[in-house]
Design a protein around this motif. Structure first.
Motif, PDB file in Angstrom:
ATOM      1  N   TYR A  29      -2.478   4.587  -1.635  1.00 52.13           N
ATOM      2  CA  TYR A  29      -3.152   4.639  -2.931  1.00 52.13           C
ATOM      3  C   TYR A  29      -3.336   3.253  -3.546  1.00 52.13           C
ATOM      4  N   GLY A  30      -2.386   2.369  -3.345  1.00 52.00           N
ATOM      5  CA  GLY A  30      -2.533   1.005  -3.848  1.00 52.00           C
ATOM      6  C   GLY A  30      -3.705   0.298  -3.189  1.00 52.00           C
ATOM      7  N   VAL A  69      -7.178  -1.139  -5.027  1.00 53.14           N
ATOM      8  CA  VAL A  69      -7.714  -2.505  -4.927  1.00 53.14           C
ATOM      9  C   VAL A  69      -9.143  -2.462  -4.394  1.00 53.14           C
ATOM     10  N   HIS A  70      -9.388  -1.650  -3.374  1.00 49.97           N
ATOM     11  CA  HIS A  70     -10.747  -1.537  -2.831  1.00 49.97           C
ATOM     12  C   HIS A  70     -11.717  -0.952  -3.866  1.00 49.97           C
ATOM     13  N   HIS A 115       3.753  -9.412  -1.122  1.00 50.81           N
ATOM     14  CA  HIS A 115       3.451  -9.057   0.272  1.00 50.81           C
ATOM     15  C   HIS A 115       2.257  -8.094   0.331  1.00 50.81           C
ATOM     16  N   PHE A 116       2.223  -7.137  -0.593  1.00 52.62           N
ATOM     17  CA  PHE A 116       1.119  -6.177  -0.651  1.00 52.62           C
ATOM     18  C   PHE A 116      -0.214  -6.896  -0.856  1.00 52.62           C
ATOM     19  N   TYR A 117      -0.281  -7.775  -1.871  1.00 58.58           N
ATOM     20  CA  TYR A 117      -1.542  -8.451  -2.163  1.00 58.58           C
ATOM     21  C   TYR A 117      -1.952  -9.419  -1.054  1.00 58.58           C
ATOM     22  N   LEU A 118      -1.018 -10.180  -0.541  1.00 52.26           N
ATOM     23  CA  LEU A 118      -1.365 -11.096   0.546  1.00 52.26           C
ATOM     24  C   LEU A 118      -1.845 -10.322   1.770  1.00 52.26           C
ATOM     25  N   GLY A 119      -1.249  -9.160   2.028  1.00 51.37           N
ATOM     26  CA  GLY A 119      -1.659  -8.319   3.150  1.00 51.37           C
ATOM     27  C   GLY A 119      -3.067  -7.766   3.003  1.00 51.37           C
ATOM     28  N   LEU A 120      -3.561  -7.687   1.770  1.00 50.82           N
ATOM     29  CA  LEU A 120      -4.923  -7.206   1.527  1.00 50.82           C
ATOM     30  C   LEU A 120      -5.952  -8.334   1.576  1.00 50.82           C
TER      31      LEU A 120
END
Length: 157
Positions: free
Chosen positions: A99-100, A104-105, A132-137
């Motif tokens: 869902y996160g 973002v998408h 980590h979540f944001y860098l991974g996106l």
């Protein structure tokens, strides 16, 4: 992503306000994001730049996001104007289901539709923070901070 239907965004209305206010992140994440009620108060006082939405999966509220649209980043009369993700709260029991990423998408799609070329976000550093979540996106650090938060940017081709 485990879903009963395709996740979608809904405007906050009297009908879904209680569900939005019920969104709670994990206790170890509370330092990194304001509660939904705080975000909705900010949206009320920034009606031209706040874009709050409830993240729904079927009839379940699974998260909340709020984008910022064309804000005066340095509060100096507009030398730098940016748009991006202001808040992202995924319900504790719904985390790890995509869902996160969907949120973002979805914000990226809305910003593209508005002609924006970059999506900005800030995050609190720390072991349980979302770096980590944001860098991974695909976000990358700009080298800036906003208050004590790291600033990241995602190009929107």
């Amino acid at each position: 992503m485990t879903t009963t239907a395709a996740p979608r965004l809904e405007e906050i209305t009297p009908k879904n306000l209680k569900a939005a206010l019920g969104i709670r992140v994990r206790p170890d994440q509370e330092f990194a994001v304001e509660p939904v009620v705080h975000s909705l108060a900010e949206a009320y006082v920034h009606p031209g730049s706040a874009w709050p939405r409830l993240i729904m999966d079927g009839d379940r509220a699974v998260g909340f996001l709020m984008a910022f649209l064309d804000i005066d980043w340095h509060e100096d009369g507009g030398s730098v104007v940016r748009s991006g993700l202001w808040r992202l709260n995924i319900a504790a029991e719904e985390q790890g289901k995509g869902y996160g990423r969907f949120a973002v998408h979805a914000v990226a799609g809305e910003l593209r539709r508005r002609g924006t070329k970059e999506l900005y976000v800030t995050w609190s550093p720390g072991a349980h923070g979302p770096e980590h979540f944001y860098l991974g996106l695909g976000f990358h650090k700009t080298g800036e901070t906003a208050d004590t938060e790291t600033v990241g940017v995602l190009p929107l081709p």
